[in-house]
Structures are given as structure tokens and as C-alpha cells.
Design a protein around this motif. Structure first.
Motif, PDB file in Angstrom:
ATOM      1  N   MET A   1     -33.699  -3.712 -14.453  1.00 17.33           N
ATOM      2  CA  MET A   1     -34.127  -2.514 -15.121  1.00 17.33           C
ATOM      3  C   MET A   1     -34.060  -1.345 -14.151  1.00 17.33           C
ATOM      4  O   MET A   1     -34.589  -1.427 -13.064  1.00 17.33           O
ATOM      5  CB  MET A   1     -35.569  -2.718 -15.594  1.00 17.33           C
ATOM      6  N   GLU A   2     -33.419  -0.266 -14.531  1.00 19.75           N
ATOM      7  CA  GLU A   2     -33.332   0.879 -13.649  1.00 19.75           C
ATOM      8  C   GLU A   2     -34.641   1.641 -13.716  1.00 19.75           C
ATOM      9  O   GLU A   2     -35.031   2.157 -14.755  1.00 19.75           O
ATOM     10  CB  GLU A   2     -32.174   1.780 -14.077  1.00 19.75           C
ATOM     11  N   GLN A   3     -35.356   1.721 -12.606  1.00 18.62           N
ATOM     12  CA  GLN A   3     -36.642   2.389 -12.590  1.00 18.62           C
ATOM     13  C   GLN A   3     -36.675   3.398 -11.461  1.00 18.62           C
ATOM     14  O   GLN A   3     -36.163   3.146 -10.382  1.00 18.62           O
ATOM     15  CB  GLN A   3     -37.783   1.384 -12.417  1.00 18.62           C
ATOM     16  N   ILE A  92     -36.844   2.839 -18.089  1.00 20.07           N
ATOM     17  CA  ILE A  92     -35.402   2.623 -17.982  1.00 20.07           C
ATOM     18  C   ILE A  92     -34.724   3.983 -18.035  1.00 20.07           C
ATOM     19  O   ILE A  92     -34.801   4.690 -19.030  1.00 20.07           O
ATOM     20  CB  ILE A  92     -34.882   1.732 -19.128  1.00 20.07           C
ATOM     21  N   ARG A  93     -34.090   4.357 -16.944  1.00 17.40           N
ATOM     22  CA  ARG A  93     -33.438   5.659 -16.890  1.00 17.40           C
ATOM     23  C   ARG A  93     -32.188   5.555 -16.024  1.00 17.40           C
ATOM     24  O   ARG A  93     -32.032   4.640 -15.215  1.00 17.40           O
ATOM     25  CB  ARG A  93     -34.389   6.730 -16.342  1.00 17.40           C
ATOM     26  N   VAL A  94     -31.299   6.489 -16.196  1.00 18.40           N
ATOM     27  CA  VAL A  94     -30.119   6.608 -15.342  1.00 18.40           C
ATOM     28  C   VAL A  94     -30.478   7.597 -14.241  1.00 18.40           C
ATOM     29  O   VAL A  94     -30.576   8.802 -14.484  1.00 18.40           O
ATOM     30  CB  VAL A  94     -28.888   7.092 -16.134  1.00 18.40           C
ATOM     31  N   ASP A  95     -30.687   7.082 -13.038  1.00 17.13           N
ATOM     32  CA  ASP A  95     -31.171   7.940 -11.957  1.00 17.13           C
ATOM     33  C   ASP A  95     -30.097   8.277 -10.934  1.00 17.13           C
ATOM     34  O   ASP A  95     -30.394   8.720  -9.831  1.00 17.13           O
ATOM     35  CB  ASP A  95     -32.366   7.278 -11.252  1.00 17.13           C
ATOM     36  N   PHE A  96     -28.848   8.081 -11.323  1.00 15.79           N
ATOM     37  CA  PHE A  96     -27.733   8.304 -10.405  1.00 15.79           C
ATOM     38  C   PHE A  96     -27.702   9.752  -9.903  1.00 15.79           C
ATOM     39  O   PHE A  96     -27.532  10.010  -8.710  1.00 15.79           O
ATOM     40  CB  PHE A  96     -26.410   7.955 -11.098  1.00 15.79           C
ATOM     41  N   LEU A 217     -29.706  12.241 -20.353  1.00 17.59           N
ATOM     42  CA  LEU A 217     -29.451  11.150 -19.409  1.00 17.59           C
ATOM     43  C   LEU A 217     -29.174  11.695 -18.012  1.00 17.59           C
ATOM     44  O   LEU A 217     -29.690  11.178 -17.015  1.00 17.59           O
ATOM     45  CB  LEU A 217     -28.257  10.309 -19.865  1.00 17.59           C
ATOM     46  N   ILE A 218     -28.366  12.741 -17.942  1.00 16.84           N
ATOM     47  CA  ILE A 218     -27.964  13.295 -16.649  1.00 16.84           C
ATOM     48  C   ILE A 218     -29.177  13.817 -15.874  1.00 16.84           C
ATOM     49  O   ILE A 218     -29.278  13.624 -14.662  1.00 16.84           O
ATOM     50  CB  ILE A 218     -26.927  14.424 -16.846  1.00 16.84           C
ATOM     51  N   ILE A 219     -30.104  14.452 -16.568  1.00 16.59           N
ATOM     52  CA  ILE A 219     -31.247  15.018 -15.858  1.00 16.59           C
ATOM     53  C   ILE A 219     -32.337  13.979 -15.601  1.00 16.59           C
ATOM     54  O   ILE A 219     -33.373  14.297 -15.007  1.00 16.59           O
ATOM     55  CB  ILE A 219     -31.837  16.240 -16.592  1.00 16.59           C
ATOM     56  N   GLY A 220     -32.119  12.735 -16.056  1.00 19.12           N
ATOM     57  CA  GLY A 220     -33.028  11.657 -15.700  1.00 19.12           C
ATOM     58  C   GLY A 220     -34.114  11.340 -16.693  1.00 19.12           C
ATOM     59  O   GLY A 220     -35.040  10.582 -16.386  1.00 19.12           O
ATOM     60  N   VAL A 221     -34.040  11.883 -17.907  1.00 21.22           N
ATOM     61  CA  VAL A 221     -35.016  11.527 -18.940  1.00 21.22           C
ATOM     62  C   VAL A 221     -34.840  10.051 -19.285  1.00 21.22           C
ATOM     63  O   VAL A 221     -33.705   9.574 -19.381  1.00 21.22           O
ATOM     64  CB  VAL A 221     -34.824  12.403 -20.199  1.00 21.22           C
ATOM     65  N   PRO A 222     -35.926   9.280 -19.450  1.00 18.17           N
ATOM     66  CA  PRO A 222     -35.790   7.866 -19.817  1.00 18.17           C
ATOM     67  C   PRO A 222     -34.855   7.682 -21.003  1.00 18.17           C
ATOM     68  O   PRO A 222     -34.834   8.516 -21.925  1.00 18.17           O
ATOM     69  CB  PRO A 222     -37.223   7.450 -20.165  1.00 18.17           C
ATOM     70  N   ILE A 223     -34.077   6.604 -20.982  1.00 13.88           N
ATOM     71  CA  ILE A 223     -33.025   6.425 -21.980  1.00 13.88           C
ATOM     72  C   ILE A 223     -33.592   6.404 -23.392  1.00 13.88           C
ATOM     73  O   ILE A 223     -33.051   7.022 -24.309  1.00 13.88           O
ATOM     74  CB  ILE A 223     -32.223   5.143 -21.692  1.00 13.88           C
ATOM     75  N   GLY A 224     -34.698   5.682 -23.590  1.00 14.33           N
ATOM     76  CA  GLY A 224     -35.299   5.638 -24.921  1.00 14.33           C
ATOM     77  C   GLY A 224     -35.715   7.015 -25.408  1.00 14.33           C
ATOM     78  O   GLY A 224     -35.481   7.381 -26.566  1.00 14.33           O
ATOM     79  N   ILE A 225     -36.314   7.787 -24.525  1.00 20.56           N
ATOM     80  CA  ILE A 225     -36.750   9.138 -24.896  1.00 20.56           C
ATOM     81  C   ILE A 225     -35.538  10.041 -25.108  1.00 20.56           C
ATOM     82  O   ILE A 225     -35.549  10.918 -25.983  1.00 20.56           O
ATOM     83  CB  ILE A 225     -37.679   9.715 -23.818  1.00 20.56           C
ATOM     84  N   SER A 226     -34.479   9.842 -24.334  1.00 21.44           N
ATOM     85  CA  SER A 226     -33.241  10.613 -24.535  1.00 21.44           C
ATOM     86  C   SER A 226     -32.680  10.375 -25.936  1.00 21.44           C
ATOM     87  O   SER A 226     -32.216  11.312 -26.599  1.00 21.44           O
ATOM     88  CB  SER A 226     -32.202  10.227 -23.479  1.00 21.44           C
ATOM     89  N   LEU A 227     -32.725   9.131 -26.383  1.00 25.63           N
ATOM     90  CA  LEU A 227     -32.257   8.811 -27.736  1.00 25.63           C
ATOM     91  C   LEU A 227     -33.106   9.534 -28.786  1.00 25.63           C
ATOM     92  O   LEU A 227     -32.582  10.109 -29.740  1.00 25.63           O
ATOM     93  CB  LEU A 227     -32.323   7.296 -27.967  1.00 25.63           C
ATOM     94  N   GLY A 228     -34.430   9.480 -28.610  1.00 21.25           N
ATOM     95  CA  GLY A 228     -35.313  10.129 -29.566  1.00 21.25           C
ATOM     96  C   GLY A 228     -35.161  11.640 -29.578  1.00 21.25           C
ATOM     97  O   GLY A 228     -35.123  12.264 -30.647  1.00 21.25           O
ATOM     98  N   LEU A 485     -37.609   1.917 -26.456  1.00 21.10           N
ATOM     99  CA  LEU A 485     -36.157   2.088 -26.444  1.00 21.10           C
ATOM    100  C   LEU A 485     -35.566   1.670 -27.783  1.00 21.10           C
ATOM    101  O   LEU A 485     -34.733   2.376 -28.368  1.00 21.10           O
ATOM    102  CB  LEU A 485     -35.558   1.262 -25.307  1.00 21.10           C
ATOM    103  N   MET A 486     -36.012   0.528 -28.313  1.00 18.52           N
ATOM    104  CA  MET A 486     -35.482   0.043 -29.588  1.00 18.52           C
ATOM    105  C   MET A 486     -35.886   0.954 -30.738  1.00 18.52           C
ATOM    106  O   MET A 486     -35.079   1.216 -31.646  1.00 18.52           O
ATOM    107  CB  MET A 486     -35.965  -1.384 -29.837  1.00 18.52           C
TER     108      MET A 486
END
Length: 627
Positions: A1-3, A92-96, A217-228, A485-486
Motif C-alpha cells: 500500500m502506498e502510504q 493509498i496515494r500516489v506520492d511520486f 493524483l498528481i498533487i497527492g490527494v488519496p486515490i479514493g478521495i481523488s475518485l470522489g 476507495l471502493m
């Protein structure tokens, strides 16, 4: 899990005293502890009732209330636990991009993340309040419990209200550290993000949906919240559905018995792991494989395969097994980078061999049989393990890493097997219960969690008064992150369906080629890339609605495609530059990630060969599945 771990510039919390501080620190914990324990006991009772109590009552009575009650409690603890995840900064976020920001910009972007999250939290809070008010005015009754629906629906204003409070606390903590200037800049950035939609600028709905999702996603918002959030701004911008639809779906999308298997499987792994489970499994594998060249590496892979049948998680497998085997391999003369690489790769098997949370989520998203997915994953997982063993044997022999010379006998092997017997019973309970027709996957998961709790408390005794609450909180927060996320992915999927996105993508791809071989190859490449940057669970809930219609039109069995997806995304766990298994293994050995990344490349090539075999030879996955 990306944290994302809290940034180093954030000051440590000072010790809190007083009743207010204690409540702030612990308000969710009693409810989560009681709630999780309740649903484990309720579903275990449901299974016990069906096969034991009814035998003595000639089938009299009924336990139909158990499933409905368990579902409602599950929804409550999922949203209550989300506030703890916010407090601990676990998501779970994309923190790249975030990790590569200059240090002085990180506080600002963290506040932007919190503000974006807060927007969604407040929207669901107010819409959820309206939903509860509507249910009070026009009450509907839950069929089994005979209670008004506004009672379970109250979790929306309560849960998202508590999340909003935690977000405001986190923002305040950042402001205290970074200053009001960072807050002002972050507020301006957040306002600029939402301004185009609020001003009613004419933008295509599909562009809004995917453009905002990518931006968040790019700015690091959690993936589930980005979807919402992407769904929210699309609904505001296009008006295709009412905004309060998000609140409704936040409840109904997870009011699902199959989804409840997720916290149960997580609980089984955590409860069993607390009592020295990994040590017992490793001792057994070392007894069986230790004398061979590369014996400790072989034992490591075998232990990961055993542990996979309990934990269902790649990073958890690497953390539990790697902390034991990486130092042991280094001590026995193995190259430390090879040790990390082989553990990171073997940890990926954790999501292939059932029980597996990615299979549960794929089954729910695709409406496929979770039981069939479980059995279909066994052979691909075993093949992957055997391929890794063959490579380790060859490489170790080449490097002169011989097995440990010690006395081994039938008696010593029998003793190791006996010591590990309770751990080995978990897959027997789960798979035997499902395929024996005795339990559903969710019931099997609940019984496994109950079994793990009893073993952890009274046999291994790793669970005790000092750590049992923390173990329960770990289960709740880990599962809550996935559940949210779901829920948000369901909203995102509905918006995509309304905008006919899956149909358009399917028509485009099938217009280019209808070759099953080419389409599967293109999808594999896509998944390998996405799996490198995105956590498997997130990728599944986002991509299944898009990709499944395409592959089914060219004759791919949905269960087979589920195996392709999970094996593919499992490889992403160990793929540089951001494979989470690599991070875990590197941190255990305290080595640089780039050195481990070079060592794992030939191993990844072998795993991709297994993937291609699984992709183009369906019988590997489907040989034990009936019609």
C-alpha cells in the motif's frame, strides 16, 4: 500500500493531558474495537447456527438478522476508522511527485491535500444530513432488523463530520509548523483548482472527470478521495446526476456482504502474525529446503507462499517474512541486494494465492465468483513461486551460496510441521469451507479471523492486553482505506457509465483491432505501467469497468481476466521505481533502493514470462473451475 509518512518538518505531538485530550485521542477506538469484534462474532455465529444449532432445533428459528446487522456495523466502523487513518496520515496515494517537491513546498501541498479532502468530507456531511432528514420524514424499514433506515444512514453525517474535524486538526498542525503564509498559498491553490467548474466554464464532462482525477493524483490527494472529488466536480459541471447522489452511493455501494470479507482476511493475517506465525512457517520451510544450494532463499520463497495463504497482502508478506529472512540470508553470506530482491518478488505472491483481497475486490467489481477467483489463483501463484525458486537455486549455485549444514531428520521435520500446524490450518479453513460448500467467502473469512483471534490470544499468546487494541485499530484503518476507495470508485464508475466512457473506449480499441492476442498484450503493457505507480486495489476498482467489457467481447472469461489483472498488478509491487515491496525490503535491510532495483530486473523478466503464460494459456487458471 502506498502510504505517505508525516513529513519530517511536522513537529511531534506534545504529550496530551486531561479528559478532553484523552477523548480526542481515543474517541473512535471503543466503537471500532466493539464493532470489529461484533461482526467477527456475528458472522461466525451465523455459520455455526446454520450447521450446529439448527441440527438440534429441527431447523426451527432463523438467524437472518445476522447478515443485515453485520453489514450495518461494518459500514459504521469503516467510516469511523477513516478518521484515524487521517490522523495517522495513512492512505493509498500516489506520492511520486510529492516526494520530489522541495522541502519548503511540502507543507503547502499537504494543506492543499487536506483542503481538497475537506471539500468532499463537507459535501457528504451535508448531503448525508439531508438524506437522514428525508429518511426521518419518509421512513423506510430494514427488512430483517425492522429498524428505520435513518439509523444506519446516520453514519454519513457522523463519519464524514469526524473526518472533517480530523482534517481541520491536521491543517491546523501544519499551519502551526509552516506558518500562515503556507495556509494562504494552499487556500489560493485549492480555490484555483475548483474555480473553472464553479464558474460554469464549458468543458466536456469526460475531460472534467479524467482531468481532475489526474490533477488530484498528481498533487497527492488519496486515490479514493481523488475518485470522489473528480466525480463531484463532474456532477457539478455537467449536471448529469444530482450531487447528493454521492452521499447515497457512499452508503449503498459498501452495503454488501461480499465486501465484508476484506476486514476479516486482514484481521486473520494480523491476529495470526502477532504470535510468531512467520517464525514457525520459516522453520518448517528451512527444514524442508535448507540443505539445497540457496536453501535460505528457497525457504524464504516457500514461507512467502505459506504466508500468502493467510495474509492476502504483498507488503504485509514482505514485512513479516523479510524482517526474519533478509538478515538471516546476509548472515549466511548472501548478497544483501539479492536478499532484498528475492523477498520483494516473493512477497508479490501474497496477492496471487488465496485468500487475496484483490480477488475479493475484483469479484465485487466484476460480479464474478470470488470462490472461483480464489481457486483460479492457486496455480499461477504456485508457478510464480516455483520459477523464483528455480532462479534462486541456479543463481545461488553460481555464486556458491550453499545450504546450511545441520542435522535434519524425519523427526525434526515432523516437529517443525507440528509447530506450524495452527498456521497451516488457516488456508484449510478458508478454502475447505468455500469449496466444500460449507461457507461463503465472507463467512470463511470471518471464521478465519475468529480462529486467528483465539490462537493469537490463547495459543501463541502474541495478542494480549498491551497490543490487542492496536491490532484491532490496524485492522480497522487498513480495511477502511480500501472500503472508502471502493465507495468512491463506485461513484466514479457510475459517472463513467452515464458518460458512456467504457463503451467509447471499447469501441475505439475494437475498431483498431479485434485480435484477442493483441488486445491482451496491450492491456498487459498498460497494467504493468499502471501497477508500477498505483496500488493494486485502486487499479482494480478504476480499470475493471473500462477493461472488462473489452476483453469479454473478444471471448476472455471474466475469472481468467481477474487472474491476469492480479498477477499483472502483483508484479507492480516489485517493479522500480515505486514498487512498494521494494521500499519495504530496502527499509528492512537499510540499503539503497536503486541497488535492489538493478538486482530484481532479471527476476521481473521471469515473472513477466509467467504472466504471459497465464494470459495466453487460460487452462493454467481455469483447469480446476467447473462450468
Amino acid at each position: 500500500m502506498e502510504q505517505v509518512i508525516p513529513p519530517t518538518h511536522v513537529a511531534e505531538d506534545t504529550p496530551k493531558t486531561g479528559i478532553i485530550a484523552w477523548i480526542d485521542e481515543n474517541i473512535e477506538k471503543p466503537f471500532l474495537f466493539i464493532g470489529l469484534l461484533s461482526i467477527i462474532l456475528i458472522i461466525t455465529f451465523q455459520t455455526f447456527y446454520r450447521y450446529v444449532i439448527t441440527q438440534f432445533t429441527d431447523g426451527a428459528g432463523s438467524a437472518v438478522w445476522t447478515e443485515e446487522l453485520a453489514r450495518f456495523i461494518f459500514i459504521w466502523i469503516s467510516y469511523l476508522a477513516a478518521s484515524i487513518a487521517i490522523k495517522r496520515r495513512e492512505n493509498i496515494r500516489v506520492d511520486f511527485v510529492y516526494d520530489r517537491l522541495p522541502e519548503h513546498w511540502k507543507p503547502t501541498f499537504w494543506i492543499v491535500n487536506d483542503l481538497c479532502y475537506l471539500v468532499l468530507g463537507l459535501v457528504v456531511l451535508f448531503m448525508g444530513t439531508d438524506l437522514v432528514s428525508f429518511q426521518i420524514q419518509f421512513p423506510q424499514i430494514a427488512p430483517a432488523l425492522q429498524i428505520p433506515y435513518y439509523l444506519p444512514y446516520m453514519i454519513l453525517p457522523i463519519g464524514f463530520g469526524l473526518m472533517s474535524i480530523r482534517l481541520i486538526q491536521d491543517i491546523w498542525k501544519e499551519v502551526q509548523t509552516a506558518g500562515i503564509k503556507s495556509f494562504a498559498i494552499a487556500t489560493a491553490i485549492t480555490a484555483a483548482i475548483f474555480t473553472p467548474v464553479l464558474l460554469g466554464i464549458d468543458i466536456a464532462s469526460t475531460t472534467i472527470l479524467f482531468g481532475y482525477f489526474a490533477l488530484f493524483l498528481i498533487i497527492g490527494v488519496p486515490i479514493g478521495i481523488s475518485l470522489g472529488l473528480a466525480s463531484l466536480v463532474t456532477l457539478v459541471g455537467s449536471g448529469t446526476l444530482p450531487v447528493d447522489y454521492i452521499a447515497q452511493v457512499s452508503f449503498t455501494s459498501i452495503d454488501s456482504f461480499p465486501i465484508m470479507a476484506i476486514p476479516f482476511f486482514i484481521a486473520a493475517g494480523i491476529f495470526m502474525g502477532s504470535g510468531g506465525l512467520s517464525t514457525r512457517l520459516l522453520n518448517l520451510a528451512d527444514e524442508l529446503l535448507g540443505p539445497l544450494p540457496g536453501g535460505m532463499a528457497l525457504a524464504t520463497i516457500a514461507t512467502c507462499m505459506f504466508f500468502a495463504a493467510i495474509s492476502g497482502s504483498g507488503p504485509a508478506t514482505v514485512a513479516a517474512i523479510g524482517s526474519l529472512t533478509i538478515p538471516a540470508m546476509i548472515e549466511r553470506g548472501y548478497d544483501k541486494f539479492f536478499a532484498c530482491a528475492i523477498v520483494a518478488a516473493a512477497g508479490a505472491i501474497g496477492v496471487m494465492i488465496p485468500p487475496s483481497n484483490p480477488f475479493v475486490i475484483y469479484g465485487v467489481a466484476s460480479q464474478s465468483s470470488i470462490g472461483k477467483l480464489f481457486i483460479a489463483g492457486i496455480i499461477p501463484g504456485m508457478i510464480t513461486g516455483l520459477v523464483l525458486m528455480a532462479f534462486s537455486y541456479w543463481y545461488s549455485k553460481k555464486k556458491g551460496w550453499m545450504g546450511e549444514a545441520k542435522e535434519r531428520s524425519v523427526a525434526s521435520i515432523s516437529k517443525a510441521l507440528w509447530d506450524a500446524k495452527l498456521a497451516l490450518m488457516v488456508p484449510v479453513i478458508v478454502l475447505g469451507g468455500i469449496y466444500g460448500g460449507l461457507m461463503t467467502p465472507t463467512e470463511a473469512a470471518a471464521v478465519a479471523a475468529f480462529y486467528g483471534l483465539i490462537v493469537g490470544l490463547f495459543v501463541y499468546k502474541g495478542l494480549n492486553m498491551s497490543n490487542i487494541v492496536d491490532s484491532f485499530m490496524e485492522v480497522c484503518t487498513t480495511s477502511a482505506i480500501v472500503i472508502i476507495l471502493m465507495a468512491m470508485a463506485t461513484v466514479f464508475g457510475y459517472v463513467m457509465t452515464v458518460e458512456q466512457v467504457p463503451a467509447k473506449i471499447a469501441s475505439f480499441i475494437l475498431g483498431v483491432t479485434e485480435s484477442k492476442i493483441v488486445i491482451l498484450l496491450l492491456i498487459n503493457v498498460l497494467l504493468l505501467i499502471i501497477g508500477t505507480f498505483m496500488e493494486a486495489l485502486a487499479a482494480i476498482v478504476i480499470l475493471v469497468p473500462i477493461l472488462l467489457p473489452i476483453v469479454t467481447k473478444v471471448g476472455v472469461d471474466p475469472v481468467h481476466f481477474g487472474i491476469i489483472m492480479v498477477v499483472n498488478l502483483a508484479i507492480g509491487f516489485a517493479t522500480p521505481p515505486v514498487g512498494v515491496n521494494l521500499f519495504v525490503a530496502s527499509s528492512v535491510a537499510k540499503v539503497k533502493l536503486e541497488h535492489v532495483s538493478k538486482q530484481i530486473l532479471p527476476i521481473l523478466a521471469l515473472m513477466i514470462m509467467v504472466l504471459l503464460a497465464v494470459t495466453y494459456i487460460p487452462e493454467i487458471s481455469l483447469m480446476f473451475i467447473g462450468d
